[in-house]
Design a protein around this motif. Sequence first.
Motif, PDB file in Angstrom:
ATOM      1  N   ARG A  24     -76.464  16.236   6.377  1.00 25.89           N
ATOM      2  CA  ARG A  24     -75.804  16.728   7.586  1.00 25.89           C
ATOM      3  C   ARG A  24     -76.839  17.135   8.641  1.00 25.89           C
ATOM      4  O   ARG A  24     -76.599  17.057   9.840  1.00 25.89           O
ATOM      5  CB  ARG A  24     -74.917  17.919   7.238  1.00 25.89           C
ATOM      6  CG  ARG A  24     -73.971  18.322   8.337  1.00 25.89           C
ATOM      7  CD  ARG A  24     -72.931  19.301   7.836  1.00 25.89           C
ATOM      8  NE  ARG A  24     -72.051  18.756   6.826  1.00 25.89           N
ATOM      9  CZ  ARG A  24     -70.915  18.111   7.074  1.00 25.89           C
ATOM     10  NH1 ARG A  24     -70.534  17.929   8.301  1.00 25.89           N
ATOM     11  NH2 ARG A  24     -70.172  17.654   6.086  1.00 25.89           N
ATOM     12  N   LEU A  25     -78.005  17.582   8.188  1.00 27.75           N
ATOM     13  CA  LEU A  25     -79.069  18.026   9.093  1.00 27.75           C
ATOM     14  C   LEU A  25     -80.213  17.014   9.087  1.00 27.75           C
ATOM     15  O   LEU A  25     -80.528  16.429   8.045  1.00 27.75           O
ATOM     16  CB  LEU A  25     -79.610  19.387   8.637  1.00 27.75           C
ATOM     17  CG  LEU A  25     -78.584  20.508   8.495  1.00 27.75           C
ATOM     18  CD1 LEU A  25     -79.236  21.738   7.885  1.00 27.75           C
ATOM     19  CD2 LEU A  25     -77.958  20.829   9.838  1.00 27.75           C
ATOM     20  N   TRP A  26     -80.845  16.856  10.244  1.00 29.65           N
ATOM     21  CA  TRP A  26     -81.999  15.959  10.306  1.00 29.65           C
ATOM     22  C   TRP A  26     -83.147  16.594   9.523  1.00 29.65           C
ATOM     23  O   TRP A  26     -83.404  17.798   9.644  1.00 29.65           O
ATOM     24  CB  TRP A  26     -82.417  15.733  11.760  1.00 29.65           C
ATOM     25  CG  TRP A  26     -83.459  14.660  11.851  1.00 29.65           C
ATOM     26  CD1 TRP A  26     -84.799  14.832  11.869  1.00 29.65           C
ATOM     27  CD2 TRP A  26     -83.224  13.259  11.860  1.00 29.65           C
ATOM     28  NE1 TRP A  26     -85.427  13.614  11.903  1.00 29.65           N
ATOM     29  CE2 TRP A  26     -84.478  12.626  11.895  1.00 29.65           C
ATOM     30  CE3 TRP A  26     -82.081  12.467  11.843  1.00 29.65           C
ATOM     31  CZ2 TRP A  26     -84.620  11.242  11.920  1.00 29.65           C
ATOM     32  CZ3 TRP A  26     -82.218  11.090  11.872  1.00 29.65           C
ATOM     33  CH2 TRP A  26     -83.485  10.490  11.914  1.00 29.65           C
ATOM     34  N   VAL A  44     -69.828  12.486   5.997  1.00 32.49           N
ATOM     35  CA  VAL A  44     -69.776  12.232   4.554  1.00 32.49           C
ATOM     36  C   VAL A  44     -70.814  13.045   3.773  1.00 32.49           C
ATOM     37  O   VAL A  44     -70.844  12.997   2.551  1.00 32.49           O
ATOM     38  CB  VAL A  44     -69.902  10.728   4.216  1.00 32.49           C
ATOM     39  CG1 VAL A  44     -68.816   9.943   4.922  1.00 32.49           C
ATOM     40  CG2 VAL A  44     -71.279  10.193   4.539  1.00 32.49           C
ATOM     41  N   ALA A  45     -71.632  13.788   4.476  1.00 26.35           N
ATOM     42  CA  ALA A  45     -72.578  14.698   3.814  1.00 26.35           C
ATOM     43  C   ALA A  45     -71.793  15.876   3.237  1.00 26.35           C
ATOM     44  O   ALA A  45     -70.681  16.162   3.681  1.00 26.35           O
ATOM     45  CB  ALA A  45     -73.615  15.186   4.813  1.00 26.35           C
ATOM     46  N   ARG A  51     -73.181  22.678   0.465  1.00 26.53           N
ATOM     47  CA  ARG A  51     -74.638  22.486   0.488  1.00 26.53           C
ATOM     48  C   ARG A  51     -75.367  23.810   0.280  1.00 26.53           C
ATOM     49  O   ARG A  51     -76.280  23.915  -0.537  1.00 26.53           O
ATOM     50  CB  ARG A  51     -75.041  21.863   1.835  1.00 26.53           C
ATOM     51  CG  ARG A  51     -76.529  21.649   2.008  1.00 26.53           C
ATOM     52  CD  ARG A  51     -76.831  21.050   3.378  1.00 26.53           C
ATOM     53  NE  ARG A  51     -76.317  21.821   4.497  1.00 26.53           N
ATOM     54  CZ  ARG A  51     -76.929  22.890   5.002  1.00 26.53           C
ATOM     55  NH1 ARG A  51     -78.061  23.324   4.488  1.00 26.53           N
ATOM     56  NH2 ARG A  51     -76.403  23.535   6.030  1.00 26.53           N
ATOM     57  N   LYS A  52     -74.936  24.850   0.998  1.00 24.82           N
ATOM     58  CA  LYS A  52     -75.593  26.156   0.886  1.00 24.82           C
ATOM     59  C   LYS A  52     -75.406  26.757  -0.501  1.00 24.82           C
ATOM     60  O   LYS A  52     -76.347  27.324  -1.067  1.00 24.82           O
ATOM     61  CB  LYS A  52     -75.058  27.106   1.954  1.00 24.82           C
ATOM     62  CG  LYS A  52     -75.542  26.757   3.351  1.00 24.82           C
ATOM     63  CD  LYS A  52     -74.925  27.643   4.408  1.00 24.82           C
ATOM     64  CE  LYS A  52     -75.345  27.186   5.790  1.00 24.82           C
ATOM     65  NZ  LYS A  52     -74.679  27.947   6.846  1.00 24.82           N
ATOM     66  N   VAL A  94     -80.877   7.642   2.430  1.00 20.14           N
ATOM     67  CA  VAL A  94     -82.056   8.453   2.744  1.00 20.14           C
ATOM     68  C   VAL A  94     -81.650   9.932   2.697  1.00 20.14           C
ATOM     69  O   VAL A  94     -80.668  10.326   3.313  1.00 20.14           O
ATOM     70  CB  VAL A  94     -82.613   8.079   4.130  1.00 20.14           C
ATOM     71  CG1 VAL A  94     -83.839   8.914   4.465  1.00 20.14           C
ATOM     72  CG2 VAL A  94     -82.938   6.583   4.190  1.00 20.14           C
ATOM     73  N   PHE A  95     -82.418  10.715   1.963  1.00 17.01           N
ATOM     74  CA  PHE A  95     -82.114  12.137   1.772  1.00 17.01           C
ATOM     75  C   PHE A  95     -83.378  12.963   1.887  1.00 17.01           C
ATOM     76  O   PHE A  95     -84.484  12.449   1.736  1.00 17.01           O
ATOM     77  CB  PHE A  95     -81.461  12.370   0.403  1.00 17.01           C
ATOM     78  CG  PHE A  95     -82.360  12.011  -0.749  1.00 17.01           C
ATOM     79  CD1 PHE A  95     -83.131  12.979  -1.375  1.00 17.01           C
ATOM     80  CD2 PHE A  95     -82.463  10.703  -1.194  1.00 17.01           C
ATOM     81  CE1 PHE A  95     -83.980  12.656  -2.424  1.00 17.01           C
ATOM     82  CE2 PHE A  95     -83.307  10.369  -2.248  1.00 17.01           C
ATOM     83  CZ  PHE A  95     -84.071  11.350  -2.861  1.00 17.01           C
TER      84      PHE A  95
END
Length: 116
Positions: A24-26, A44-45, A51-52, A94-95
């Motif tokens: 979600r974040l670059w 879709v992230a 996530r947190k 890519v992650f």
Amino acid sequence: MSIELKRAFEAPKRGDGHRVLVDRLWPRGVAKADARIDEWPKEVAPSDALRKAFHDGELGWGEFRRRYLAELKTHRETLRPLAERASSDTVTLVFASRDPRHNNAVVLRQYLERLR
């Protein structure tokens, strides 16, 4: 089906095919021009809350995986073209995570493989 995984901090290679940023974040410290990202479907992230909770250690890998798969089901139609693309071309997810075995790209790849 060819779905590869690659950290955002690794240099892009010709064989990566269609590169999709799945966070979600670059990623910090990665220049957009150098990343060669073809697609960035932020929706879709994993949700910010999921996530947190995972990164803060509130959720284990199994629970994160279960909840993220539930979130992905709501994006089935958004993800279908990506799964279809992977049938005929290489798609690289890519992650930014440091852990190559326990991250959202791993779960997303499993979901895409079943979606096809």
